[in-house]
Design a protein around this motif. Sequence first.
Motif, PDB file in Angstrom:
ATOM      1  N   ARG A   1     -12.723  39.003   6.566  1.00 22.34           N
ATOM      2  CA  ARG A   1     -11.471  39.686   6.923  1.00 22.34           C
ATOM      3  C   ARG A   1     -11.741  40.895   7.810  1.00 22.34           C
ATOM      4  NH1 ARG A   1      -6.668  39.978   2.578  1.00 22.34           N
ATOM      5  NH2 ARG A   1      -6.120  37.772   2.656  1.00 22.34           N
ATOM      6  N   THR A   2     -12.794  41.619   7.506  1.00 18.64           N
ATOM      7  CA  THR A   2     -13.127  42.784   8.320  1.00 18.64           C
ATOM      8  C   THR A   2     -13.517  42.348   9.723  1.00 18.64           C
ATOM      9  OG1 THR A   2     -13.923  43.900   6.314  1.00 18.64           O
ATOM     10  CG2 THR A   2     -14.525  44.873   8.424  1.00 18.64           C
ATOM     11  N   TRP A   3     -14.260  41.264   9.830  1.00 20.93           N
ATOM     12  CA  TRP A   3     -14.642  40.724  11.145  1.00 20.93           C
ATOM     13  C   TRP A   3     -13.412  40.288  11.935  1.00 20.93           C
ATOM     14  CZ3 TRP A   3     -14.304  35.321  12.377  1.00 20.93           C
ATOM     15  CH2 TRP A   3     -14.790  34.990  13.647  1.00 20.93           C
ATOM     16  N   LEU A   4     -12.441  39.690  11.253  1.00 25.66           N
ATOM     17  CA  LEU A   4     -11.239  39.218  11.933  1.00 25.66           C
ATOM     18  C   LEU A   4     -10.301  40.359  12.340  1.00 25.66           C
ATOM     19  CD1 LEU A   4     -10.271  36.116   9.744  1.00 25.66           C
ATOM     20  CD2 LEU A   4     -10.962  36.061  12.150  1.00 25.66           C
ATOM     21  N   LYS A   5     -10.117  41.325  11.437  1.00 25.89           N
ATOM     22  CA  LYS A   5      -9.074  42.329  11.635  1.00 25.89           C
ATOM     23  C   LYS A   5      -9.581  43.690  12.091  1.00 25.89           C
ATOM     24  CE  LYS A   5      -6.209  40.170   8.042  1.00 25.89           C
ATOM     25  NZ  LYS A   5      -5.458  40.379   6.776  1.00 25.89           N
ATOM     26  N   ARG A   6     -10.739  44.097  11.619  1.00 26.61           N
ATOM     27  CA  ARG A   6     -11.273  45.422  11.941  1.00 26.61           C
ATOM     28  C   ARG A   6     -12.773  45.358  12.204  1.00 26.61           C
ATOM     29  NH1 ARG A   6      -8.831  50.069  10.273  1.00 26.61           N
ATOM     30  NH2 ARG A   6     -10.533  51.001  11.465  1.00 26.61           N
ATOM     31  N   PRO A   7     -13.204  44.658  13.265  1.00 25.92           N
ATOM     32  CA  PRO A   7     -14.648  44.540  13.528  1.00 25.92           C
ATOM     33  C   PRO A   7     -15.343  45.885  13.734  1.00 25.92           C
ATOM     34  CG  PRO A   7     -13.339  43.808  15.415  1.00 25.92           C
ATOM     35  CD  PRO A   7     -12.390  43.955  14.276  1.00 25.92           C
ATOM     36  N   ASP A   8     -14.566  46.907  14.105  1.00 25.31           N
ATOM     37  CA  ASP A   8     -15.158  48.232  14.268  1.00 25.31           C
ATOM     38  C   ASP A   8     -15.726  48.758  12.957  1.00 25.31           C
ATOM     39  OD1 ASP A   8     -12.203  48.289  13.691  1.00 25.31           O
ATOM     40  OD2 ASP A   8     -12.588  50.422  13.397  1.00 25.31           O
ATOM     41  N   LEU A   9     -15.125  48.341  11.831  1.00 26.41           N
ATOM     42  CA  LEU A   9     -15.621  48.799  10.533  1.00 26.41           C
ATOM     43  C   LEU A   9     -16.987  48.193  10.206  1.00 26.41           C
ATOM     44  CD1 LEU A   9     -12.350  48.650   8.387  1.00 26.41           C
ATOM     45  CD2 LEU A   9     -13.438  50.668   9.389  1.00 26.41           C
ATOM     46  N   LEU A  10     -17.216  46.966  10.643  1.00 32.57           N
ATOM     47  CA  LEU A  10     -18.530  46.353  10.429  1.00 32.57           C
ATOM     48  C   LEU A  10     -19.618  47.122  11.158  1.00 32.57           C
ATOM     49  CD1 LEU A  10     -17.850  42.500  10.664  1.00 32.57           C
ATOM     50  CD2 LEU A  10     -18.434  43.820   8.625  1.00 32.57           C
ATOM     51  N   ILE A  11     -19.314  47.520  12.385  1.00 32.83           N
ATOM     52  CA  ILE A  11     -20.287  48.288  13.172  1.00 32.83           C
ATOM     53  C   ILE A  11     -20.549  49.628  12.505  1.00 32.83           C
ATOM     54  CG2 ILE A  11     -20.706  49.386  15.406  1.00 32.83           C
ATOM     55  CD1 ILE A  11     -18.948  47.201  16.657  1.00 32.83           C
TER      56      ILE A  11
ATOM     57  N   LYS B   1     -20.202  50.374   9.262  1.00 30.94           N
ATOM     58  CA  LYS B   1     -20.891  50.210   7.981  1.00 30.94           C
ATOM     59  C   LYS B   1     -22.327  49.748   8.168  1.00 30.94           C
ATOM     60  CE  LYS B   1     -20.586  47.841   3.512  1.00 30.94           C
ATOM     61  NZ  LYS B   1     -20.813  49.064   2.719  1.00 30.94           N
ATOM     62  N   TYR B   2     -22.540  48.884   9.167  1.00 34.44           N
ATOM     63  CA  TYR B   2     -23.886  48.336   9.405  1.00 34.44           C
ATOM     64  C   TYR B   2     -24.337  48.643  10.840  1.00 34.44           C
ATOM     65  CZ  TYR B   2     -22.479  45.530   5.339  1.00 34.44           C
ATOM     66  OH  TYR B   2     -22.016  45.108   4.115  1.00 34.44           O
ATOM     67  N   PRO B   3     -24.628  49.902  11.162  1.00 33.88           N
ATOM     68  CA  PRO B   3     -24.991  50.263  12.541  1.00 33.88           C
ATOM     69  C   PRO B   3     -26.274  49.582  13.032  1.00 33.88           C
ATOM     70  CG  PRO B   3     -25.439  52.077  11.029  1.00 33.88           C
ATOM     71  CD  PRO B   3     -24.666  51.066  10.253  1.00 33.88           C
ATOM     72  N   ASP B   4     -27.134  49.186  12.105  1.00 33.17           N
ATOM     73  CA  ASP B   4     -28.392  48.527  12.480  1.00 33.17           C
ATOM     74  C   ASP B   4     -28.328  47.017  12.299  1.00 33.17           C
ATOM     75  OD1 ASP B   4     -29.615  51.028  13.019  1.00 33.17           O
ATOM     76  OD2 ASP B   4     -30.026  51.299  10.876  1.00 33.17           O
ATOM     77  N   GLY B   5     -27.130  46.493  12.090  1.00 34.76           N
ATOM     78  CA  GLY B   5     -26.968  45.066  11.889  1.00 34.76           C
ATOM     79  C   GLY B   5     -26.806  44.712  10.424  1.00 34.76           C
ATOM     80  N   LEU B   6     -26.182  43.572  10.158  1.00 32.77           N
ATOM     81  CA  LEU B   6     -25.927  43.156   8.790  1.00 32.77           C
ATOM     82  C   LEU B   6     -27.220  42.773   8.076  1.00 32.77           C
ATOM     83  CD1 LEU B   6     -23.051  42.829  10.090  1.00 32.77           C
ATOM     84  CD2 LEU B   6     -22.693  40.968   8.448  1.00 32.77           C
ATOM     85  N   PRO B   7     -27.346  43.113   6.787  1.00 29.36           N
ATOM     86  CA  PRO B   7     -28.468  42.601   5.986  1.00 29.36           C
ATOM     87  C   PRO B   7     -28.418  41.074   5.931  1.00 29.36           C
ATOM     88  CG  PRO B   7     -27.350  44.410   4.862  1.00 29.36           C
ATOM     89  CD  PRO B   7     -26.486  44.021   6.031  1.00 29.36           C
ATOM     90  N   ASP B   8     -29.517  40.454   5.541  1.00 25.80           N
ATOM     91  CA  ASP B   8     -29.617  38.996   5.590  1.00 25.80           C
ATOM     92  C   ASP B   8     -28.514  38.307   4.793  1.00 25.80           C
ATOM     93  OD1 ASP B   8     -31.807  39.155   7.219  1.00 25.80           O
ATOM     94  OD2 ASP B   8     -33.278  38.905   5.604  1.00 25.80           O
ATOM     95  N   GLN B   9     -28.261  38.779   3.562  1.00 20.79           N
ATOM     96  CA  GLN B   9     -27.243  38.118   2.739  1.00 20.79           C
ATOM     97  C   GLN B   9     -25.872  38.204   3.387  1.00 20.79           C
ATOM     98  OE1 GLN B   9     -26.244  39.972  -0.985  1.00 20.79           O
ATOM     99  NE2 GLN B   9     -25.248  38.152  -1.804  1.00 20.79           N
ATOM    100  N   GLU B  10     -25.487  39.393   3.833  1.00 13.82           N
ATOM    101  CA  GLU B  10     -24.179  39.570   4.457  1.00 13.82           C
ATOM    102  C   GLU B  10     -24.068  38.773   5.754  1.00 13.82           C
ATOM    103  OE1 GLU B  10     -25.850  41.792   2.912  1.00 13.82           O
ATOM    104  OE2 GLU B  10     -24.528  43.018   1.665  1.00 13.82           O
ATOM    105  N   ARG B  11     -25.164  38.699   6.514  1.00 11.19           N
ATOM    106  CA  ARG B  11     -25.136  37.940   7.765  1.00 11.19           C
ATOM    107  C   ARG B  11     -24.904  36.460   7.502  1.00 11.19           C
ATOM    108  NH1 ARG B  11     -29.027  35.209   9.973  1.00 11.19           N
ATOM    109  NH2 ARG B  11     -30.614  36.242   8.689  1.00 11.19           N
ATOM    110  N   LEU B  12     -25.582  35.907   6.495  1.00 11.72           N
ATOM    111  CA  LEU B  12     -25.411  34.498   6.168  1.00 11.72           C
ATOM    112  C   LEU B  12     -23.995  34.219   5.657  1.00 11.72           C
ATOM    113  CD1 LEU B  12     -28.841  33.748   4.434  1.00 11.72           C
ATOM    114  CD2 LEU B  12     -28.058  32.918   6.661  1.00 11.72           C
TER     115      LEU B  12
END
Length: 259
Positions: free
Chosen positions: A221-231, A233-244
């Motif tokens: 949902r965050t990726w769809l609606k508020r991708p800025d929040l992902l950046i 929260k994870y400025p260095d990229g998503l951890p492996d579990q979250e990325r999968l």
Amino acid sequence: MTFEFDVITLLPGMLEAVTQFGVTGRAYRRDLYRLRTWNPRDYSSNRYRKVDDAPYGGGAGMVMMAEPLDLAISSAKRWQNANLAGKTRAIYLSPQGKHVDHARVLQLASMSGITLVCGRYEGIDERFIVQHIDEELSIGDYVISGGELAAMVLIDAIVRQLPGALGDAESADKDSLVDGLLEYPQYTRPEVYREQSVPRILLTGDHAKIKRWRLQQSLGRTWLKRPDLLIKKYPDGLPDQERLLLEEFKLAEKNITSG
């Protein structure tokens, strides 16, 4: 400790709604916070209680005068100094301010109290801001008629964080945006409504799988609606579990769209 809100406003009646309804109403009745209003008209030296005048340099509208605001906030600060032991802060609700986020709400809730200044008309005399305001805050990039509604939004957000304000101790921790992501979708009875069923995983009783699904939905949902929040929260990229999990969500969304 009872939290203190002091609000400088020309429309004190508007703020009464905060003390009467919902979470903030219950918290007020439990004395978790106090709300005092200070009307600049009560401090006007003009017999008509005038608090505004035309702007220097010309232009449309009127500007709130410095003196009535100065006297009102000075009275509020004297009350705070006499009755509050902890730190307080003076905030002007302004579209020029920094956007309020959950982290700032938590910081403000940790104080003893705050003073909120509600502007009207075309704004307030800059000299008052320079002399009395610690920070300016905004609830969004849009225009409303005055600072009262913004003040009520901020009061509600802070009160929710006060110990004992919520019936369920976990509610505030699980709110959307608390961990930097949007909340996962929620469902309740009936199991099927207008031919739409509750996701089967929520009926399994498998708490580990449900927790995984909810994290995936929050990420998606965050990726769809508020991708800025992902950046954020994870400025260095998503951890492996979250990325999968997010990759699985994206694939499922693609299949739904193409199907």
